[in-house]
Scaffold this active site. Structure first.
Site, PDB file in Angstrom:
ATOM      1  N   SER A 124       9.412   9.586 -61.079  1.00 27.85           N
ATOM      2  CA  SER A 124       9.644  10.782 -60.262  1.00 27.85           C
ATOM      3  C   SER A 124      10.909  10.625 -59.441  1.00 27.85           C
ATOM      4  O   SER A 124      11.278   9.504 -59.056  1.00 27.85           O
ATOM      5  CB  SER A 124       8.445  10.944 -59.325  1.00 27.85           C
ATOM      6  OG  SER A 124       8.748  11.837 -58.271  1.00 27.85           O
ATOM      7  N   TYR A 148       2.169   7.028 -52.917  1.00 26.36           N
ATOM      8  CA  TYR A 148       2.301   7.589 -54.271  1.00 26.36           C
ATOM      9  C   TYR A 148       3.682   7.230 -54.842  1.00 26.36           C
ATOM     10  O   TYR A 148       3.814   6.713 -55.947  1.00 26.36           O
ATOM     11  CB  TYR A 148       2.119   9.116 -54.244  1.00 26.36           C
ATOM     12  CG  TYR A 148       2.807   9.823 -55.373  1.00 26.36           C
ATOM     13  CD1 TYR A 148       2.287   9.774 -56.661  1.00 26.36           C
ATOM     14  CD2 TYR A 148       4.022  10.502 -55.180  1.00 26.36           C
ATOM     15  CE1 TYR A 148       2.939  10.385 -57.717  1.00 26.36           C
ATOM     16  CE2 TYR A 148       4.671  11.116 -56.229  1.00 26.36           C
ATOM     17  CZ  TYR A 148       4.133  11.056 -57.493  1.00 26.36           C
ATOM     18  OH  TYR A 148       4.796  11.651 -58.538  1.00 26.36           O
ATOM     19  N   LYS A 152       5.141   4.609 -58.060  1.00 26.26           N
ATOM     20  CA  LYS A 152       6.120   4.930 -59.113  1.00 26.26           C
ATOM     21  C   LYS A 152       7.240   3.875 -59.133  1.00 26.26           C
ATOM     22  O   LYS A 152       7.641   3.392 -60.193  1.00 26.26           O
ATOM     23  CB  LYS A 152       6.723   6.320 -58.890  1.00 26.26           C
ATOM     24  CG  LYS A 152       5.749   7.469 -59.092  1.00 26.26           C
ATOM     25  CD  LYS A 152       5.367   7.633 -60.543  1.00 26.26           C
ATOM     26  CE  LYS A 152       4.402   8.771 -60.792  1.00 26.26           C
ATOM     27  NZ  LYS A 152       3.729   8.708 -62.089  1.00 26.26           N
TER      28      LYS A 152
HETATM   29  C1  UD1 Z   1       6.283  16.723 -53.926  1.00 25.49           C
HETATM   30  C2  UD1 Z   1       6.176  15.301 -53.505  1.00 25.49           C
HETATM   31  C3  UD1 Z   1       6.849  14.446 -54.539  1.00 25.49           C
HETATM   32  C4  UD1 Z   1       6.180  14.658 -55.877  1.00 25.49           C
HETATM   33  C5  UD1 Z   1       6.221  16.138 -56.240  1.00 25.49           C
HETATM   34  C6  UD1 Z   1       5.381  16.393 -57.464  1.00 25.49           C
HETATM   35  C7  UD1 Z   1       6.054  15.419 -51.050  1.00 25.49           C
HETATM   36  C8  UD1 Z   1       6.715  15.054 -49.771  1.00 25.49           C
HETATM   37  N1  UD1 Z   1       6.736  15.117 -52.175  1.00 25.49           N
HETATM   38  O1  UD1 Z   1       7.660  17.078 -53.986  1.00 25.49           O
HETATM   39  O2  UD1 Z   1       6.755  13.093 -54.174  1.00 25.49           O
HETATM   40  O3  UD1 Z   1       6.818  13.911 -56.883  1.00 25.49           O
HETATM   41  O4  UD1 Z   1       5.678  16.919 -55.173  1.00 25.49           O
HETATM   42  O5  UD1 Z   1       5.577  17.680 -57.916  1.00 25.49           O
HETATM   43  O6  UD1 Z   1       4.974  15.954 -51.063  1.00 25.49           O
HETATM   44  N2  UD1 Z   1       6.926  24.012 -49.439  1.00 25.49           N
HETATM   45  C9  UD1 Z   1       6.645  25.062 -48.594  1.00 25.49           C
HETATM   46  N3  UD1 Z   1       5.348  25.509 -48.512  1.00 25.49           N
HETATM   47  C10 UD1 Z   1       4.329  24.948 -49.255  1.00 25.49           C
HETATM   48  C11 UD1 Z   1       4.635  23.867 -50.118  1.00 25.49           C
HETATM   49  C12 UD1 Z   1       5.938  23.417 -50.187  1.00 25.49           C
HETATM   50  O7  UD1 Z   1       7.528  25.595 -47.933  1.00 25.49           O
HETATM   51  O8  UD1 Z   1       3.170  25.399 -49.123  1.00 25.49           O
HETATM   52  C13 UD1 Z   1       8.330  23.557 -49.585  1.00 25.49           C
HETATM   53  C14 UD1 Z   1       8.567  22.104 -49.253  1.00 25.49           C
HETATM   54  O9  UD1 Z   1       8.895  21.945 -47.901  1.00 25.49           O
HETATM   55  C15 UD1 Z   1       9.740  21.783 -50.184  1.00 25.49           C
HETATM   56  C16 UD1 Z   1       9.523  22.694 -51.394  1.00 25.49           C
HETATM   57  O10 UD1 Z   1       8.657  23.721 -50.939  1.00 25.49           O
HETATM   58  O11 UD1 Z   1      10.960  22.157 -49.589  1.00 25.49           O
HETATM   59  C17 UD1 Z   1       8.865  21.989 -52.572  1.00 25.49           C
HETATM   60  O12 UD1 Z   1       7.681  21.338 -52.148  1.00 25.49           O
HETATM   61  P1  UD1 Z   1       6.632  20.710 -53.181  1.00 25.49           P
HETATM   62  O13 UD1 Z   1       6.336  21.683 -54.245  1.00 25.49           O
HETATM   63  O14 UD1 Z   1       5.473  20.175 -52.406  1.00 25.49           O
HETATM   64  O15 UD1 Z   1       7.434  19.524 -53.866  1.00 25.49           O
HETATM   65  P2  UD1 Z   1       8.235  18.289 -53.198  1.00 25.49           P
HETATM   66  O16 UD1 Z   1       7.886  18.127 -51.780  1.00 25.49           O
HETATM   67  O17 UD1 Z   1       9.653  18.431 -53.547  1.00 25.49           O
END
Ligand code: UD1
Length: 334
Positions: A124, A148, A152
């Protein structure tokens, strides 16, 4: 070639199995359904009109793994099986280290015992931590911020050590950015049962009115619109990257590392807006606090995969949003 796919019923695993079968690889799946649904086995058969062997087993069960290798002449393994929820890994680190590391160690041991020397590992972009600059290249420094991610990174290191010691071994480490979307048939996709942690599954629950609104975690980041920027990649593009990795490592040894991303950064608001627009649905949202541990922006430099594997993502954000919604509508009978 006969490929063992661990975690082959999960989100990325199932899409990879479909592409392997489409390209006439023989497939054996091992999955314990910890985080996947049993009907995926039949859905894969429905999509591909092809058959494969399936074992309901845990990769931490050494005797079960040995049985799989003794009953099938496995040429290569694609290793997806593992726990993957960031928040849960912070609360239950022992469970994450034990499961993700044990399963890999047992797999590696049994592979060696049965003379199987090729492995593609599902890593990842989380192994880059908070990158010093963008886009992210494969030789950037590695660090993690949660157990997690650390599993990896540890597994990457373990596989590198094994390849150093065993000159017959060929390893590909694939570092995924943010996989979303679903198979265009709508038969397989991502379907979390609980309240989702990741953005796209959350957007989908809001679109089908199971949740009231998306919480946008912060709009004061140093990005184009202040919200977090990620490199979203269609899961079918990602699946195709695994086929290229298998083809590459078939006749090579050592360790190869590739980013699988599109190279394009998309903000939270852009994803919400695109989803609403292409699917003609309302996706209400509110701006909330930043989520602890989140970084501002993360996107790939994917040129190495293009140059060395001949792979590049072809599907755009609209395709990802359409296919994801098509899948969820089918699951919910909407
Ligand atoms: C997350 C994990 C990452 C993992 C990946 C798997 C964290 C910190 N990182 O990545 O280690 O490999 O998922 O797919 O959890 N967001 C919102 N509202 C929400 C959810 C997310 O605003 O309800 C935003 C987050 O702040 C971020 C973006 O959406 O900017 C993507 O978030 P997310 O889908 O959770 O992925 P990652 O955080 O990039």
């Amino acid at each position: 070639m006969k490929i063992l796919v661990t975690g082959g019923c999960g989100f990325i695993g199932s899409h990879t199995v479909v592409e392997l079968l489409n390209q006439n690889f023989e497939v054996v799946i091992v999955d314990n359904f910890y985080n996947s649904q049993k009907d995926v086995v039949d859905k894969i058969k429905e999509i591909t009109k092809k058959d494969f062997k399936f074992y309901e087993d845990d990769c931490c069960d050494e005797a079960a793994m040995r049985k799989i290798f003794s009953e099938n002449k496995i040429d290569a393994v694609i290793h997806f099986a593992g726990y993957k929820a960031v928040g849960e890994s912070v609360a239950k680190p022992l469970m994450y280290y034990q499961n993700n590391l044990d399963s890999t160690l047992i797999l590696a041991k049994v592979m060696k015992e049965f003379g199987c020397h090729k492995i593609v590992f599902s890593s990842s972009a989380t192994v880059y931590g908070d990158p010093a600059s963008l886009p992210i290249k494969e030789d950037f420094p590695l660090s993690t911020t949660n157990p997690y991610g650390t599993t990896k990174l540890f597994i990457e290191r373990i596989l590198k050590d094994l390849a150093y010691a065993d000159k017959d071994l060929g390893v590909v480490l694939l570092r995924y950015f943010n996989p979303i979307g679903a198979h265009e048939s709508g038969l397989i996709g991502e379907n979390p049962n609980d309240i989702p942690n990741n953005l796209m599954p959350y957007i989908m629950k809001v679109a089908i009115k199971e949740l009231p609104q998306v919480n946008v975690f912060g709009n004061d980041y140093d990005t184009k619109d202040g919200t977090g920027v990620r490199d979203y990649i269609h899961v079918v593009d990602l699946a195709l990257g695994h086929i290229k990795a298998i083809e590459k490592i078939k006749d090579e040894t050592g360790v190869l590392v590739y980013n699988l991303g599109t190279g394009k950064g998309t903000s939270v608001l852009e994803l919400i807006e695109t989803f609403a627009e292409v699917n003609h649905v309302d996706v209400p949202y509110q701006i909330t606090e930043r989520r602890p541990g989140d970084i501002a922006a993360c996107y790939a430099d994917a040129t190495k995969a293009k140059e060395e594997l001949g792979w590049e993502a072809t599907k755009n954000l609209e395709d990802m949003c359409k296919d994801a919604y098509h899948f969820v509508k089918r699951v919910k009978n909407l």
